[in-house]
Write a protein that holds these residues in place. Structure first.
Motif, PDB file in Angstrom:
ATOM      1  N   SER A  99     -14.339 -17.430  -2.661  1.00 38.05           N
ATOM      2  CA  SER A  99     -13.093 -17.424  -1.896  1.00 38.05           C
ATOM      3  C   SER A  99     -13.257 -16.549  -0.663  1.00 38.05           C
ATOM      4  CB  SER A  99     -11.939 -16.909  -2.752  1.00 38.05           C
ATOM      5  OG  SER A  99     -12.086 -15.530  -2.995  1.00 38.05           O
ATOM      6  N   ASN A 100     -12.361 -16.734   0.299  1.00 39.52           N
ATOM      7  CA  ASN A 100     -12.446 -15.881   1.487  1.00 39.52           C
ATOM      8  C   ASN A 100     -11.394 -14.778   1.414  1.00 39.52           C
ATOM      9  OD1 ASN A 100      -9.998 -16.639   2.985  1.00 39.52           O
ATOM     10  ND2 ASN A 100     -10.979 -18.618   3.246  1.00 39.52           N
ATOM     11  N   LEU A 101     -11.620 -13.737   2.183  1.00 41.48           N
ATOM     12  CA  LEU A 101     -10.764 -12.561   2.125  1.00 41.48           C
ATOM     13  C   LEU A 101      -9.340 -12.876   2.551  1.00 41.48           C
ATOM     14  CD1 LEU A 101     -10.368  -9.562   1.607  1.00 41.48           C
ATOM     15  CD2 LEU A 101     -11.273  -9.113   3.909  1.00 41.48           C
ATOM     16  N   SER A 102      -9.149 -13.662   3.582  1.00 43.65           N
ATOM     17  CA  SER A 102      -7.792 -13.985   4.036  1.00 43.65           C
ATOM     18  C   SER A 102      -6.981 -14.632   2.930  1.00 43.65           C
ATOM     19  CB  SER A 102      -7.848 -14.913   5.255  1.00 43.65           C
ATOM     20  OG  SER A 102      -8.477 -14.280   6.337  1.00 43.65           O
ATOM     21  N   SER A 103      -7.575 -15.589   2.246  1.00 46.12           N
ATOM     22  CA  SER A 103      -6.885 -16.263   1.147  1.00 46.12           C
ATOM     23  C   SER A 103      -6.603 -15.292   0.011  1.00 46.12           C
ATOM     24  CB  SER A 103      -7.720 -17.434   0.628  1.00 46.12           C
ATOM     25  OG  SER A 103      -7.828 -18.430   1.603  1.00 46.12           O
TER      26      SER A 103
ATOM     27  N   SER B  23       0.837  -1.206   0.000  1.00 45.26           N
ATOM     28  CA  SER B  23       0.000   0.000   0.000  1.00 45.26           C
ATOM     29  C   SER B  23       0.870   1.253   0.000  1.00 45.26           C
ATOM     30  CB  SER B  23      -0.979   0.002   1.179  1.00 45.26           C
ATOM     31  OG  SER B  23      -0.331   0.225   2.403  1.00 45.26           O
ATOM     32  N   GLN B  24       1.970   1.223   0.727  1.00 44.31           N
ATOM     33  CA  GLN B  24       2.885   2.373   0.738  1.00 44.31           C
ATOM     34  C   GLN B  24       3.540   2.567  -0.622  1.00 44.31           C
ATOM     35  OE1 GLN B  24       5.555   1.597   3.979  1.00 44.31           O
ATOM     36  NE2 GLN B  24       4.112   2.342   5.518  1.00 44.31           N
ATOM     37  N   SER B  25       3.944   1.492  -1.250  1.00 42.83           N
ATOM     38  CA  SER B  25       4.603   1.619  -2.549  1.00 42.83           C
ATOM     39  C   SER B  25       3.634   2.093  -3.627  1.00 42.83           C
ATOM     40  CB  SER B  25       5.264   0.305  -2.966  1.00 42.83           C
ATOM     41  OG  SER B  25       4.301  -0.643  -3.348  1.00 42.83           O
ATOM     42  N   ARG B  26       2.351   1.786  -3.455  1.00 40.81           N
ATOM     43  CA  ARG B  26       1.329   2.247  -4.402  1.00 40.81           C
ATOM     44  C   ARG B  26       0.762   3.606  -3.996  1.00 40.81           C
ATOM     45  NH1 ARG B  26      -3.199  -1.896  -5.445  1.00 40.81           N
ATOM     46  NH2 ARG B  26      -3.845  -0.094  -6.676  1.00 40.81           N
ATOM     47  N   ALA B  27       1.178   4.111  -2.860  1.00 40.39           N
ATOM     48  CA  ALA B  27       0.726   5.405  -2.334  1.00 40.39           C
ATOM     49  C   ALA B  27      -0.792   5.446  -2.163  1.00 40.39           C
ATOM     50  CB  ALA B  27       1.206   6.552  -3.207  1.00 40.39           C
ATOM     51  N   ILE B  28      -1.328   4.346  -1.611  1.00 33.68           N
ATOM     52  CA  ILE B  28      -2.747   4.290  -1.281  1.00 33.68           C
ATOM     53  C   ILE B  28      -2.893   3.817   0.154  1.00 33.68           C
ATOM     54  CG2 ILE B  28      -3.506   3.883  -3.659  1.00 33.68           C
ATOM     55  CD1 ILE B  28      -3.939   0.919  -2.905  1.00 33.68           C
ATOM     56  N   ALA B  29      -4.033   4.098   0.741  1.00 33.31           N
ATOM     57  CA  ALA B  29      -4.299   3.645   2.104  1.00 33.31           C
ATOM     58  C   ALA B  29      -4.418   2.120   2.128  1.00 33.31           C
ATOM     59  CB  ALA B  29      -5.578   4.272   2.623  1.00 33.31           C
ATOM     60  N   LEU B  30      -3.978   1.538   3.211  1.00 31.94           N
ATOM     61  CA  LEU B  30      -4.096   0.089   3.372  1.00 31.94           C
ATOM     62  C   LEU B  30      -5.544  -0.350   3.227  1.00 31.94           C
ATOM     63  CD1 LEU B  30      -2.847  -2.662   4.029  1.00 31.94           C
ATOM     64  CD2 LEU B  30      -3.010  -2.049   6.454  1.00 31.94           C
ATOM     65  N   ALA B  31      -6.463   0.409   3.788  1.00 35.68           N
ATOM     66  CA  ALA B  31      -7.890   0.064   3.682  1.00 35.68           C
ATOM     67  C   ALA B  31      -8.342   0.047   2.224  1.00 35.68           C
ATOM     68  CB  ALA B  31      -8.728   1.055   4.482  1.00 35.68           C
ATOM     69  N   GLN B  32      -7.848   0.980   1.431  1.00 37.48           N
ATOM     70  CA  GLN B  32      -8.213   1.017   0.016  1.00 37.48           C
ATOM     71  C   GLN B  32      -7.682  -0.214  -0.714  1.00 37.48           C
ATOM     72  OE1 GLN B  32      -7.058   4.583  -2.064  1.00 37.48           O
ATOM     73  NE2 GLN B  32      -7.558   3.721  -4.056  1.00 37.48           N
ATOM     74  N   LEU B  33      -6.466  -0.622  -0.401  1.00 38.53           N
ATOM     75  CA  LEU B  33      -5.893  -1.822  -1.008  1.00 38.53           C
ATOM     76  C   LEU B  33      -6.732  -3.047  -0.655  1.00 38.53           C
ATOM     77  CD1 LEU B  33      -3.685  -3.312  -2.576  1.00 38.53           C
ATOM     78  CD2 LEU B  33      -2.366  -3.394  -0.428  1.00 38.53           C
ATOM     79  N   ILE B  34      -7.129  -3.155   0.594  1.00 34.94           N
ATOM     80  CA  ILE B  34      -7.935  -4.302   1.019  1.00 34.94           C
ATOM     81  C   ILE B  34      -9.282  -4.311   0.295  1.00 34.94           C
ATOM     82  CG2 ILE B  34      -9.114  -5.363   2.992  1.00 34.94           C
ATOM     83  CD1 ILE B  34      -6.696  -4.344   4.700  1.00 34.94           C
ATOM     84  N   VAL B  35      -9.885  -3.148   0.118  1.00 39.12           N
ATOM     85  CA  VAL B  35     -11.147  -3.061  -0.632  1.00 39.12           C
ATOM     86  C   VAL B  35     -10.938  -3.521  -2.069  1.00 39.12           C
ATOM     87  CG1 VAL B  35     -12.831  -1.451  -1.610  1.00 39.12           C
ATOM     88  CG2 VAL B  35     -12.253  -1.316   0.801  1.00 39.12           C
ATOM     89  N   GLU B  36      -9.852  -3.079  -2.712  1.00 39.84           N
ATOM     90  CA  GLU B  36      -9.566  -3.498  -4.091  1.00 39.84           C
ATOM     91  C   GLU B  36      -9.444  -5.018  -4.187  1.00 39.84           C
ATOM     92  OE1 GLU B  36      -6.121  -1.640  -5.781  1.00 39.84           O
ATOM     93  OE2 GLU B  36      -6.913   0.380  -5.452  1.00 39.84           O
ATOM     94  N   ILE B  37      -8.718  -5.598  -3.257  1.00 42.18           N
ATOM     95  CA  ILE B  37      -8.524  -7.053  -3.261  1.00 42.18           C
ATOM     96  C   ILE B  37      -9.856  -7.755  -3.014  1.00 42.18           C
ATOM     97  CG2 ILE B  37      -7.384  -8.973  -2.078  1.00 42.18           C
ATOM     98  CD1 ILE B  37      -5.063  -6.914  -1.494  1.00 42.18           C
ATOM     99  N   ASP B  38     -10.629  -7.244  -2.078  1.00 38.37           N
ATOM    100  CA  ASP B  38     -11.932  -7.830  -1.779  1.00 38.37           C
ATOM    101  C   ASP B  38     -12.851  -7.772  -2.993  1.00 38.37           C
ATOM    102  OD1 ASP B  38     -13.923  -8.958   0.061  1.00 38.37           O
ATOM    103  OD2 ASP B  38     -14.876  -6.986  -0.073  1.00 38.37           O
TER     104      ASP B  38
END
Length: 71
Positions: free
Chosen positions: A52-56, A30-45
């Motif tokens: 599939s589950n979120l952890s995986s 998230s730091q290397s992409r200059a986005i918030a960690l929460a935003q990265l998690i939303v993108e992945i979700d």
């Protein structure tokens, strides 16, 4: 060691479990992409298959990122 984490995704709270190395790598991504960690998690979700589950999905994302950004 696996730890539980919480995040708000599209207005609802959810939790997921991740080993510390995956968590640290997600934060670094998230730091290397200059986005918030929460935003990265939303993108992945949003991109994960419905069965599939979120952890995986988070672990696979980290693995794919590392493989794509090898020196």
């Amino acid at each position: 060691m696996i730890r539980k984490h919480s995040a708000t995704l599209h207005g609802h709270r959810t939790s997921f479990s991740l080993e510390e190395p995956f968590w640290l790598e997600l934060k670094a991504i998230s730091q290397s992409r200059a986005i918030a960690l929460a935003q990265l998690i939303v993108e992945i979700d949003d991109a994960r298959p419905p069965d599939s589950n979120l952890s995986s999905a988070l672990r696979v994302y980290v693995l794919d990122w590392i493989k794509a950004h090898r020196d």
